[in-house]
Write an enzyme that holds these catalytic residues in place. Structure first.
Site, PDB file in Angstrom:
ATOM      1  N   SER A  54      40.633  14.562  81.994  1.00  0.00           N
ATOM      2  CA  SER A  54      40.495  14.534  83.448  1.00  0.00           C
ATOM      3  C   SER A  54      40.495  13.127  84.041  1.00  0.00           C
ATOM      4  CB  SER A  54      39.198  15.240  83.863  1.00  0.00           C
ATOM      5  OG  SER A  54      39.257  16.611  83.550  1.00  0.00           O
ATOM      6  N   HIS A 109      23.440  24.924  88.636  1.00  0.00           N
ATOM      7  CA  HIS A 109      22.879  26.101  87.970  1.00  0.00           C
ATOM      8  C   HIS A 109      21.550  25.682  87.357  1.00  0.00           C
ATOM      9  CE1 HIS A 109      22.435  29.802  85.847  1.00  0.00           C
ATOM     10  NE2 HIS A 109      22.812  29.357  84.670  1.00  0.00           N
TER      11      HIS A 109
END
Length: 344
Positions: A54, A109
């Protein structure tokens, strides 16, 4: 009493305007948060391990990319956007040694914080901003001038300014355009895991496979079983999302609705609910998380067996052939995409 919904007027972007925001990981949620915040005028940098695929993508999107450790050193707010089971190692090796009082850790999360896989030091704020939608939707909705509803949470022991920062971040990614609700790390984590296991993924997958098997074993064509037990599920789910369960029932035939209200409870019985309650208890006590950590540390031995068994289920072969006959359904290599994200 209904929960308070926070909107644009409740959030002040000035809270993060002069801060450096680091996004650690550039997968589904990471790239969406980073791009939306950048477009909202914030200073955003990306933290990745050196060989991450990435790195070039993030650079092409206009970001300065650093190693995770460097990004944490430079940032005031650090979003941990790598997979749950990767987070503890990244935290111990690259994040914790570079944390300092006054910095903020942000999660999407609650698992690692709620179950103690990560224990931040005193003086560091810990917040959550969790959009209720996948990253690509968070991004596209933002670009359309809209937003995805989001949850925020502030971990006990954080400073008084932590909630304002969470709301500012939520506004920066477009969440307050749709509405933001406040929760806790505990509530978000436990309800999220339960929904995945008992209804959305585990429950739905098992129900579809069982229905398919029942029809095929009774002598019906696999293609008919696929259409009735999987393909048409999207129609029903879309109706539920758009109008609720009662709205879905209003939209289907009386025959289907009568079958729904009289036969549904024979499939999802009190015994099913007891199984759901047991699953919830395993989540609440940490039994599931301990089992998942053990499975991850063992190299996914049992997980890979179960995954391969699912991929070999007859419904997959039938479905692949039938989907090729439906040009209106997008064909996506989701497994390849998932692998690239998990490598972040």
């Amino acid at each position: 009493m209904p929960a308070k919904v926070y909107t644009d007027k409740d959030a002040d972007m000035r809270v993060i305007a002069k801060k450096t925001l680091a996004v650690i990981g550039y997968g589904s949620q990471g790239h969406a948060h980073a791009l939306n915040l950048k477009d909202s005028g914030c200073k955003v940098i990306i933290g990745l391990y050196p060989k991450s695929k990435s790195v070039e993508t993030a650079k092409k999107h206009g970001f300065e990319v650093y190693s995770t450790a460097e990004a944490v050193q430079k940032a005031d707010v650090i979003m941990v956007a790598v997979p749950d089971m990767v987070q503890p190692k990244v935290y111990e090796e690259d994040i914790l040694p570079n944390l300092a009082p006054g910095k903020t850790l942000l999660f999407t999360h609650g698992l690692c914080i709620h179950f103690g896989l990560i224990t931040p030091p005193e003086g560091v704020d810990v917040i959550m901003v969790a959009p209720k939608g996948p990253g690509h939707v968070v991004r596209t909705q933002y670009l359309e001038g809209k937003g995805v509803p989001a949850l925020i949470a502030v971990q006990e022991g954080s400073s008084k300014g932590a909630k304002k920062l969470a709301l500012a971040w939520a506004k920066g990614i477009g969440g307050t355009r749709a509405g933001v609700l406040q929760t806790t790390f505990k509530e978000e984590c436990e309800t999220d895991l339960f929904g995945e296991q008992a209804v959305l993924c585990g429950g739905a997958s098992a129900l579809v496979q069982c229905g398919f098997e029942t029809l095929v074993e009774a002598g019906y064509q696999p293609e008919m079983a696929y259409f009735e037990c999987l393909h048409e599920l999207k129609l029903i789910v879309d109706l539920m999302i758009e109008s609720g369960i009662s709205g879905m029932r209003f939209s289907i035939s009386e025959t289907a609705e009568y079958g729904d209200v009289t036969r549904g409870p024979r499939v999802i019985t009190p015994a099913t609910k007891k199984s759901m309650q047991k699953i919830l208890k395993e989540i609440q006590t940490g039994k599931f998380t301990k089992q998942w950590v053990k499975e991850y540390n063992s190299g996914y031995k049992e997980f890979n067996k179960l995954r391969k068994a699912g991929e070999k289920h007859p419904i997959e072969k039938v479905g692949k052939r039938l989907r090729s006959m439906m040009p209106w359904i997008p064909k996506k290599d989701l497994k390849g995409t998932q692998a690239s994200y998990s490598a972040k």
